[in-house]
Design an enzyme around this catalytic site. Structure first.
Site, PDB file in Angstrom:
ATOM      1  CB  ILE B 157      -0.974   0.004   1.198  1.00  0.00           C
ATOM      2  CG1 ILE B 157      -1.796  -1.289   1.198  1.00  0.00           C
ATOM      3  CG2 ILE B 157      -1.869   1.258   1.139  1.00  0.00           C
ATOM      4  CD1 ILE B 157      -2.507  -1.617  -0.114  1.00  0.00           C
ATOM      5  CD  GLU B 363      -2.218   3.266  -9.209  1.00  0.00           C
ATOM      6  OE1 GLU B 363      -3.134   3.715  -9.919  1.00  0.00           O
ATOM      7  OE2 GLU B 363      -1.581   3.955  -8.397  1.00  0.00           O
TER       8      GLU B 363
END
Lengths: 260, 380, 334
Positions: B157, B363
């Site tokens: 993260i 992503e």
């Protein structure tokens, strides 16, 4: 407090290069910027706005494209922007420029006028003090800090070669500043977003109360008799060698010249 | 579409370039070396409104466009890939989903502080067993009275630990598959929410990449973002936007490597002349420059569509795919042009090459982007 | 304006705390030369408090006449009283030429004065000559030092210029020279003067010497990069008993104080040895140092303009060469 900052659009002279073959200036592609000392002056004004809630106006005299630096000033946070532009104002030396700007400044309310010390294209440092004289204002150059009592008096710290002076000055007055004394803030993103939607007032020579013979070329006591590229002395020898050899060359040259 | 920048965009570019050059570039090598989050840069960015570029003014943002935001990520990444991704994750993955899916109360509560940079944002989707296959979520959220109870963990993260606001994707009804996934807003400091291991990475080493752990973490019922079961759609849409951000990051890294290589090949002499004068250098650099420019057009066209309400998810995939692969190619060749020096930390291209690699992975990997593009191609 | 009524070459002789500034003597040297060409006189203007004793030094340096204004309001330089004093002198004496040193004081005073007497002023001149029509030709760097421009002030008098310190040559002082010393009375306007009040003057030891006085300068630019790079310059300077100076880039970057900046917006220097390290040699910088006796330049870019003025040019990385040079010189000194 009402503050007016005089700013100028200048070619970024640090980007100017000389054609080594012809010795002439290469002016293409040289960006136009807000004069660095003026930007420092603008920062001072904005700090005073933050501190005292001052109202800040910027004015520039120049060609229509000088609008760019007014937009930049708006994005940095000024309240009002004025572009003084007119063919009649062209070809002015510092005295005629200061006459025109002083004429405009008479029509803008002010407790404090701020200018940069000098512009990087002219390096004269003359326009600020000359404006002060035309407006009969006290002047302080090389300002480092300024406090305002809210009514009538500024307490100013002025930089000198040896240190500094503390001065008490009646308002209104004119001060000049150097870029390194006030590191300019960045334009804010919201300021940028709004900058082109805001008004830039465009003033012509008719908006200033100065006789035509005092402005532009006609109002300039000085004129350029000639301009010529600077002659440089012939270049010395150049060595493209490894660091060890380079040190040897430097040391032997310095010995030769009896410097060491 | 107008290929010229507007006056506003030009003014913005002038500012962001100066900011990147003066505030970001001097720290780039240091934060990479020390694996240190550039908190001081975040503060500076917040102060001038860079942390809330596309957030509307009524929520404390700058009211700018996604185009401007993309230019910011590009210019920051040009000198420091880490700073680029900090801004990208914050804006695209946290502020944007709140703006697009949040209730008025949620927007008023979170956006002003995110826009000012007081709070940094992050997004938690990936799990140890749910990477590219995002539907395999194992983190759960169960409604217990007025609170949701979260259990599970997230990994990799970005901005983990430094962020105050986390968009967390969790399973609310496993039986419904992707329709049983929901999105939540979790604040730092909530009991039961902790930051786990910090990853030691190849590149973007200044960015914090951590594990997030939820152990009976109770959050108010109102912290549900969007509808129950709407989480997967939110995640996918958020990633579409995020991909343009990462594309801009990759583009910036590629441009930075071009800048360094042009400078170096002009200075460096071999066989009596600058290596920029060799045709091999010139031809290869011409090809790379063309690719970088094509990459920029893909990024801008995707942001143009996003700004104008035109569907952009395939554009985002193409932009990210092409920019990431271009960044990898440019940086690899940049190191080669620098020769032995390029392999050392004395020159920034080795850092750029390490930073570029991640853009092909996070992503959505380049493979996922190809899936998205092909999916559109062979639809019907 | 009848310009023929105006004659003689006037020099504002700056003093600070009773010490005549070097630039005043340089200006007198130049004024002497100009006045001889015109067959006119050199008149020195000396303003201050208890400074009359210095008048003879000005005569020795080339003045024919010294106008001394001795007054409490002139003890420290302030714009208004100095402007008033010189304005009255100009109005009464009608000088043809007035020269002022381009110091911080001169560049504050000159423009104020020129606006008050409504004449032209040419800033920061590096060359002054008399033209064919007995006019003053004032040459100065323009456009950031990229060009030289010769300026004339045709129809206004006095022809005023500020002159760069360190550029004009002083005369060898001649104690036997005779001249006239005049006590000049000024009718000061106290009300205008009182608008600016000097509270105090503070001297700060900035730990600096004046780089324009240094015999050897080790100067750094963008190529030196940062404070760490400047440490290398300081090490070399220590061995050479030199001072460290800089180009504008490093001043703007906050690495080094403005007082150490060489160039158009900094100081003009003329040391015996100038070592330019990582300085590309923007024309503004060259303007401030090209008169140095001997110039060594170290720069990675073979085409850097600094090499055009260097006596010895080294293509290479100053950060690598400097420590080696320092070590070598250290060894030699021992």
């Amino acid at each position: 407090m009402k503050i007016v900052v005089c700013i100028k659009q200048v070619p970024d002279t640090t980007e100017v290069k000389i054609n080594p073959q012809t010795g002439t200036l290469i002016r293409e592609g040289v960006p136009s910027i807000m004069n660095p000392d003026d930007k420092g002056g603008l920062e001072l004004a904005l700090q005073l706005k933050d501190k005292y809630g001052a109202h800040v106006t910027v004015i520039t005299m120049g060609l229509p494209q000088a609008e760019d630096i007014l937009r930049e000033a708006l994005a940095m946070g000024v309240d009002r922007a004025i572009l003084l532009t007119d063919r009649k104002l062209g070809g002015a030396d510092t005295l005629a420029t200061s006459n025109a700007l002083a004429g405009a400044l008479r029509n803008i309310e002010h407790d404090l006028i701020i200018t940069g010390r000098q512009a990087i294209d002219g390096d004269t440092a003359q326009v600020g003090p000359q404006i002060a004289e035309h407006l009969d204002l006290p002047q302080v150059s090389y300002l480092e800090n300024l406090e305002y009592d809210g009514k009538k008096t500024f307490t100013i710290r002025k930089q000198t070669e040896e240190g500094y002076q503390m001065l008490e000055v009646d308002a209104p007055c004119l001060v000049t500043v150097l870029a390194p004394a006030f590191k300019a803030r960045y334009m804010s993103v919201s300021g940028i977003v709004e900058a082109y939607g805001r008004e830039v007032e465009v003033w012509g020579a008719d908006k200033i109360d100065v006789a035509d013979e005092k402005i532009g070329k006609a109002g300039s006591p000085t004129s350029v008799a000639k301009a010529f590229p600077k002659s440089l002395k012939p270049a010395g020898e150049q060595y493209d060698v490894d660091p060890e050899q380079a040190v040897g060359i430097i040391v032997s040259k310095l010995k030769e010249k009896f410097i060491i | 579409m107008d290929f010229n920048l507007s006056k506003t965009e030009e003014l913005f570019l002038q500012m962001i370039r100066e900011f990147a050059e003066k505030e970001v570039k001097p720290l780039a090598a240091e934060i990479d070396e020390q694996e240190r989050f550039p908190i001081e840069t975040v503060e500076k960015m917040g102060k001038i409104g860079l942390m809330g570029i596309p957030i509307p003014k009524q929520y404390g943002g700058a009211g700018g466009t996604n185009m401007m935001y993309g230019m910011a990520v590009e210019e920051l990444s040009r000198v420091c890939g880490t700073t680029g991704v900090v801004l990208s994750a914050h804006t695209s993955l946290c502020a944007a989903p709140i703006l697009e899916n949040g209730t008025e109360e949620q927007k008023m509560k979170y956006l002003p502080k995110l826009a000012s940079g007081e709070w940094v944002g992050a997004f938690g989707l990936t799990e140890p067993n749910a990477g590219t296959d995002a539907a395999g979520q194992q983190t759960t959220a169960v409604l217990d009275g007025e609170e949701w109870v979260l259990n599970g963990s997230k990994i990799f993260i970005t901005n983990g630990g430094y962020a105050h606001v986390y968009i967390i994707i969790a399973m609310t009804d496993k039986s419904l598959g992707t329709k049983g996934i929901s999105a939540f807003i979790v604040e730092k400091g909530t009991p039961g929410f902790s930051i786990g291991k910090k990853e030691m990475k190849m590149g973007i080493r200044g960015s914090a990449t951590t594990e997030l752990i939820f152990e009976n973490c109770r959050i108010p019922k109102d912290n549900l973002l969007g509808k129950i079961g709407g989480g997967f759609a939110i995640a996918m849409k958020t990633l579409d936007g995020g991909r343009i951000g990462i594309a801009a990051q990759a583009l910036g890294i590629a441009q930075g490597a071009m800048d360094e290589t042009i400078k170096y090949t002009k200075e460096r002499k071999q066989f009596g002349r600058s290596i920029s004068q060799f045709q091999n250098t010139q031809f290869q650099m011409a090809d790379l420059e063309t690719k970088v420019q094509a990459a920029r057009l893909l990024v801008r066209s995707a942001h143009y569509k996003k700004d104008n309400g035109i569907p952009y998810s395939v554009d985002a995939a193409m932009a990210k795919l092409f920019c990431a692969e271009t960044a990898m190619e440019v940086t690899t060749k940049a190191v080669q042009f620098h020769g032995g020096y390029g392999y050392t930390r004395e020159y920034p291209v080795e850092r750029m090459m390490r930073d570029a690699k991640i853009t092909e992975i996070y992503e959505g990997t380049s493979e996922v982007q190809r899936m998205v593009i092909a999916g559109k191609l062979f639809k019907k | 304006m009848d310009t023929t009524q105006y004659k003689d070459v006037y020099v504002f002789c700056e003093q600070r705390e009773g010490v005549i500034q070097s630039v005043a003597l340089e200006l007198l040297g130049k004024a002497r030369e100009l006045a001889d060409t015109l067959n006119e006189k050199v008149v020195a203007i000396l303003l201050g408090k208890d400074i009359k004793a210095k008048a003879q030094d000005l005569i020795a340096a080339g003045a024919d006449k010294v106008l001394v204004v001795d007054n409490d309001v002139l003890k420290y330089y302030l714009t208004e009283p100095y402007t008033q004093a010189i304005t009255q002198i100009i109005n009464e004496q009608k000088p043809s030429i007035l020269m002022i040193g381009a110091t911080t004081i001169g560049r504050d005073l000159g423009p104020r004065l020129s606006a008050r007497v409504c004449t032209g002023l040419t800033a920061d001149c590096t060359k002054l000559e008399i033209g064919e029509e007995r006019e003053l030709l004032m040459t100065r760097p323009a456009f950031g030092g990229n060009l030289m421009a010769t300026i004339v002030c045709k129809n206004h008098r006095p022809q005023m210029s500020t002159v760069r310190p360190g550029v004009m040559k002083k005369m060898t002082p001649d104690a036997a020279r005779k001249g006239e010393v005049v006590d000049y009375q000024i009718a000061f306007n106290q009300e205008k003067i009182s608008r600016v009040r000097l509270l105090n003057t503070v001297k700060e030891d900035k730990g600096m010497v004046d780089i324009s006085e240094a015999k050897i300068l080790v100067s750094g630019g963008r190529g030196v990069g940062n404070a760490e790079g400047f440490k290398k310059l300081e090490d070399l300077a220590a061995v050479l008993n030199a001072q460290v100076s800089s180009s504008r880039a490093c001043v703007d970057a906050g690495i080094i104080d403005h007082s150490r900046q060489v160039g158009q917006t900094g100081k003009t220097v003329r040391p015996d040895l100038y070592i330019a390290c990582g300085i590309s040699g923007a024309i503004q910088h060259l303007a401030g140092m090209e008169e140095s006796e001997f110039i060594v330049a170290i720069n990675k870019d073979k085409f850097a303009p600094i090499f055009n003025v260097a006596d010895v040019g080294i293509v290479g990385d100053a950060n690598k060469i400097l420590p080696m040079l320092t070590e070598r010189l250290k060894g030699m000194m021992e």
